[in-house]
Design a protein around this motif. Structure first.
Motif, PDB file in Angstrom:
ATOM      1  N   HIS A 684       0.850  -1.182   0.000  1.00  0.00           N
ATOM      2  CA  HIS A 684       0.000   0.000   0.000  1.00  0.00           C
ATOM      3  C   HIS A 684       0.891   1.240   0.000  1.00  0.00           C
ATOM      4  O   HIS A 684       1.820   1.351   0.810  1.00  0.00           O
ATOM      5  N   VAL A 685       0.601   2.176  -0.932  1.00  0.00           N
ATOM      6  CA  VAL A 685       1.406   3.390  -1.076  1.00  0.00           C
ATOM      7  C   VAL A 685       0.465   4.590  -0.943  1.00  0.00           C
ATOM      8  O   VAL A 685      -0.020   5.122  -1.948  1.00  0.00           O
ATOM      9  N   GLY A 711      -2.040  11.721  -6.577  1.00  0.00           N
ATOM     10  CA  GLY A 711      -3.054  10.770  -6.141  1.00  0.00           C
ATOM     11  C   GLY A 711      -3.547   9.836  -7.214  1.00  0.00           C
ATOM     12  O   GLY A 711      -4.336   8.924  -6.927  1.00  0.00           O
ATOM     13  N   THR A 712      -3.099  10.018  -8.466  1.00  0.00           N
ATOM     14  CA  THR A 712      -3.518   9.130  -9.553  1.00  0.00           C
ATOM     15  C   THR A 712      -2.550   7.954  -9.667  1.00  0.00           C
ATOM     16  O   THR A 712      -1.406   8.016  -9.199  1.00  0.00           O
ATOM     17  N   PRO A 713      -2.954   6.834 -10.314  1.00  0.00           N
ATOM     18  CA  PRO A 713      -2.052   5.685 -10.459  1.00  0.00           C
ATOM     19  C   PRO A 713      -0.745   6.038 -11.163  1.00  0.00           C
ATOM     20  O   PRO A 713       0.330   5.551 -10.763  1.00  0.00           O
ATOM     21  N   ALA A 714      -0.808   6.871 -12.196  1.00  0.00           N
ATOM     22  CA  ALA A 714       0.413   7.238 -12.922  1.00  0.00           C
ATOM     23  C   ALA A 714       1.379   7.988 -12.006  1.00  0.00           C
ATOM     24  O   ALA A 714       2.598   7.761 -12.044  1.00  0.00           O
ATOM     25  N   SER A 749      -3.230   2.248  -3.580  1.00  0.00           N
ATOM     26  CA  SER A 749      -2.969   3.574  -3.016  1.00  0.00           C
ATOM     27  C   SER A 749      -4.291   4.208  -2.611  1.00  0.00           C
ATOM     28  O   SER A 749      -5.368   3.804  -3.084  1.00  0.00           O
ATOM     29  N   GLU A 750      -4.212   5.179  -1.732  1.00  0.00           N
ATOM     30  CA  GLU A 750      -5.368   5.970  -1.311  1.00  0.00           C
ATOM     31  C   GLU A 750      -4.837   7.221  -0.629  1.00  0.00           C
ATOM     32  O   GLU A 750      -3.635   7.335  -0.351  1.00  0.00           O
ATOM     33  N   HIS A 764     -11.232   6.675  -1.774  1.00  0.00           N
ATOM     34  CA  HIS A 764     -11.483   5.359  -2.361  1.00  0.00           C
ATOM     35  C   HIS A 764     -10.156   4.760  -2.830  1.00  0.00           C
ATOM     36  O   HIS A 764      -9.396   5.406  -3.550  1.00  0.00           O
ATOM     37  N   PRO A 765      -9.817   3.525  -2.424  1.00  0.00           N
ATOM     38  CA  PRO A 765      -8.539   2.927  -2.843  1.00  0.00           C
ATOM     39  C   PRO A 765      -8.476   2.752  -4.362  1.00  0.00           C
ATOM     40  O   PRO A 765      -9.488   2.502  -5.028  1.00  0.00           O
ATOM     41  N   ILE A 766      -7.263   2.889  -4.906  1.00  0.00           N
ATOM     42  CA  ILE A 766      -7.054   2.689  -6.343  1.00  0.00           C
ATOM     43  C   ILE A 766      -6.015   1.606  -6.561  1.00  0.00           C
ATOM     44  O   ILE A 766      -5.158   1.349  -5.709  1.00  0.00           O
TER      45      ILE A 766
END
Length: 790
Positions: A684-685, A711-714, A749-750, A764-766
């Motif tokens: 978790h990051v 905060g985005t996956p990229a 991540s969240e 919300h977790p991604i």
């Protein structure tokens, strides 16, 4: 249900049991009354009933110890010095010593108790003594004559029980009052009242000691320290002397004619205290003081002491003079917060749209939440950094207990020798050796069936009071062992040498082996009692978890308090700089990028060096203050994130743990934190935010995926690639890296926000899905190879 059935059968079969159970029923009801009154408490009713039940067994052990001490100082159980002096000087502190166990095992929880908690714990510990002593007395009277106990009550020489917890268990008798020669009633309160009074002063003394350490205490600090130490000492001395004086008066009112310094002090305190009645009045005062002090602590806790915004708002009372404002506001807070607690809890039971059972569950859950708010308030108002403060408190509790025990033993022994056998030839049954003899006779008269029935009833009753099965078996096992061996124990207490010789002359090998086994299964760890102790230790896990949560709150509260201080300093610096601004300039002209050019321009315009120096210093103070506030918010977010992830079962490698206010910020292009699940199936990051911080709205460039928002996956994938700590983690843990690369270990991540000490918010977790990006995987592989072997 089982306990009710067993009780009904036992009452029909065992003669005198109903009379003997009156103390237990009455004092349990009295405990319930106090629990209802103590609306600031943080201990559960189950904890109090378990303490009461265990204290009944503890009373037996203290009584045996008292008789042993009497032998050491040259007193037999028939000497008046034993029931008059030793019973008072050993029983009164002995009742409190049972609280030393949780003080040493769970010092963090004990040091955060409310003052009303100490009052309730004291009542429960003393009630166990009253139950044990009066049960033995009543059952012994029944063994002699079924009508003897009833006759004692009719003549007014026995104990009286009611729903009033402060008079229930009191003992009154008519005597010729010393010094006046008139006939009157003298009284001794039940054990639970004197122990409740002393324990209340302990709770109040802890508050007074902490108040003395507060900066606002000023010049009165020494007086608060004196109150903190002297209050419990005076209450214990009063209880001891009341107890000793009543025992002496029942034996012979002529004891007041004896001379001596110790007896003179006892007589003076007893007379000044209303010959036993003053403790009831003082106990009521102590109860009220405990409630007000607890309300004051909830006020000091700020948001942690409230149930929500706008609920239970206490007026500031700014119109009152400063010395009176805090105490009066605390009294007002007691009423306001109590009403808020009750109404919020009641609202939980009245939620619409739920079935009756669901409303009951919702109400109980709301009540637990209200209790948790009170626990939080008590926790954050206790100074000291954990775990050092916890260890110091435990050592202090142990040291105080040892000193009090030694003083009471010394003074009690000395007074016992002064009294000796001179008052009257006391009946042996007045003391515990005689009671044990009678108790053993009664136990033998029950027969095997009655003994089994009573044992089953005792175990089930203890379990219904909250004790575990093993603890109930062990506790009642001690009682059964004492009843079974009461004759031998009584003989040993009277004459240890002769009792040992008689036993060794008559015992057979089989009986010796059976007695050893009987003693071992009752007292040695590994038996039922040992299992009960281990079970109780396992149940402490919940208490330890609660203590950790409170420690978390204390840590976060400290950080937010420091942030408030730094914010106030920054605001003061900004206000000062604004007051010095030359005409035609703005605050922007003095930010860190522009202020040097601005000062140069002002110098060229003819400003004096003195004014320029003041502006320069004011600007630098602002420049230094602003990042400190930002850093405090960052650290609060980091600590809140660590606490939240730890509670959720994640493990955080050392390289990703927060460095505190003195440490450096994480830095650009690094992850805020990285945590590995305890089962090793995910990483978790999170993005961590503290205070009012929010995600940045601007995009930043990434290595392979263009610009990305925080905060985005990229954004997370790129930070995993550019953070050297992540590369080192993957190199040092090839199993984790292979799992991430293959997709077997999920990467998520969240955003975890900690806006205040008692709130954690999650986005919300991604799914970061690192395994689907071969370019990033290859780049991480290259960096791992470049680092070389670990």
């Amino acid at each position: 249900m089982a306990s009710v059935v067993l009780l009904g059968v036992a009452l029909l079969v065992i003669e005198g049991l109903a009379e003997a159970l009156v103390p237990a029923v009455s004092l349990l009801a009295g405990l319930g009354v106090l629990v209802l009154v103590a609306r600031t408490r943080t201990v559960r009713l189950r904890s109090l009933t378990v303490l009461l039940s265990v204290s009944t067994v503890w009373a037996l052990l203290v009584a045996l110890f008292t008789a042993g001490v009497g032998r050491l100082v040259g007193l037999t159980t028939s000497d008046d010095g034993a029931p008059i002096a030793l019973a008072a000087f050993i029983e009164e502190p002995g009742k409190l010593l049972i609280l030393l166990v949780p003080a040493l095992v769970a010092p963090g929880r004990m040091r955060r108790l409310a003052a009303s908690d100490w009052m309730l714990l004291g009542y429960a510990a003393g009630a166990g003594f009253t139950v044990a002593e009066d049960f033995a007395r009543r059952i012994s009277m029944t063994a002699i004559s079924p009508w003897l106990s009833l006759l004692a009550e009719l003549l007014g020489t026995g104990t009286s029980y009611s729903l009033n917890p402060l008079t229930s268990g009191s003992f009154q008798t008519g005597v010729t009052v010393p010094w006046t020669g008139e006939w009157g009633q003298v009284m001794v309160v039940g054990h639970q009242v004197s122990t409740m009074l002393v324990a209340s002063t302990v709770g109040l003394g802890m508050w007074a000691w902490r108040h003395a350490g507060h900066r606002g205490a000023g010049a009165v600090t020494p007086w608060w320290r004196l109150v903190a130490v002297g209050g419990p000492a005076a209450a214990l001395a009063w209880a001891v002397m009341d107890h000793a004086a009543y025992n002496a008066t029942v034996a012979s009112a002529g004891w007041t004619q004896k001379e001596g310094l110790l007896l003179g002090v006892v007589k003076l305190v007893w007379l000044a205290g209303g010959m036993g009645r003053g403790q009831v009045v003082l106990a009521v005062v102590a109860l009220g003081a405990c409630l007000v002090v607890d309300a004051h602590r909830r006020l000091l806790a700020g948001p942690l002491g409230t149930l929500g915004e706008g609920v239970g708002v206490v007026p500031e009372l700014s119109g009152l003079a400063a010395p009176w404002r805090a105490p009066v506001r605390a009294v007002v807070a007691l009423g306001v917060l109590t009403w808020a607690d009750l109404t919020v809890t009641a609202a939980g039971y009245a939620q619409p749209g739920l079935t009756r059972r669901a409303r009951m569950r919702a109400g109980r859950r709301t009540g637990r939440l209200v209790m948790e708010v009170r626990r939080q308030a008590m926790g954050v108002t206790v100074p000291g950094a954990e775990p050092a403060a916890r260890r110091r408190w435990a050592l202090a509790a142990l040291a105080i207990a040892v000193v009090v025990a030694l003083v009471c033993l010394g003074v009690g022994g000395a007074l016992g020798r002064v009294i000796g056998p001179d008052v009257i030839d006391a009946d042996d049954a007045l003391f515990f050796a005689g009671l044990l003899d009678s108790l053993a006779s009664w136990w033998d008269s029950l027969g095997l069936g009655g003994q089994i029935l009573l044992t089953a009833l005792g175990v089930v009753a203890l379990m219904s009071l909250g004790a575990s099965g093993a603890l109930a078996l062990g506790a009642f096992g001690v009682f059964a062992w004492a009843a079974e061996h009461g004759h031998g124990v009584a003989d040993f207490m009277r004459d240890p040498r002769q009792a040992t010789i008689d036993y060794l002359r008559t015992v057979t090998l089989g009986q010796l082996l059976w007695d050893v086994l009987d003693f071992a299964t009752t007292f040695i760890p590994g038996s039922a009692l040992g299992l009960g102790a281990r079970s109780a230790a396992r149940s402490l896990e919940a208490t330890v978890a609660l203590r950790r949560n409170v420690d978390d709150l204390v840590e976060l509260s400290s950080l937010f308090e420091q942030r408030s201080v730094l914010t106030a300093a920054r605001n003061d610096a900004v206000d000062r700089l604004r007051s010095l601004l030359p005409e035609g300039t703005t605050m922007r002209d003095f930010n860190q990028r522009n202020y040097k050019n601005t000062l140069r321009n002002l110098h060229d315009a003819g400003y004096r060096s003195y004014d320029l120096d003041r502006l320069r210093q004011a600007a630098r103070t602002v420049h230094q203050a602003r990042p400190r506030v930002t850093r405090a918010a960052e650290v609060a977010g980091e600590v809140g994130g660590v606490q939240d992830l730890t509670r959720r079962g994640y493990e955080i490698p050392d390289a990703f743990r927060p460095q505190g206010l003195a440490g450096k910020p994480t830095g650009p292009r690094r992850v805020d934190m990285l945590a590995v699940s305890s089962d090793g199936t995910s990483i978790h990051v999170p993005e961590l935010k503290g205070g009012t911080s929010r995600l940045n709205t601007g995009s930043v460039p990434t290595t392979f995926e263009g610009d990305a928002l925080q905060g985005t996956p990229a954004y997370v994938r790129d930070h995993l690639l550019t953070d050297p700590r992540v590369i080192e983690l993957f190199r040092d843990n090839p199993g984790i890296w292979h799992g991430v690369r293959s997709g077997r270990i999920a990467v998520t991540s969240e955003v975890i926000s900690t806006p205040n000490p008692f709130t954690v918010l999650h986005s919300h977790p991604i799914d970061v899905d690192l395994a689907s990006y071969p370019q990033i995987i290859a780049a991480i592989e290259d960096k791992i190879a470049a680092l070389g072997p670990p």
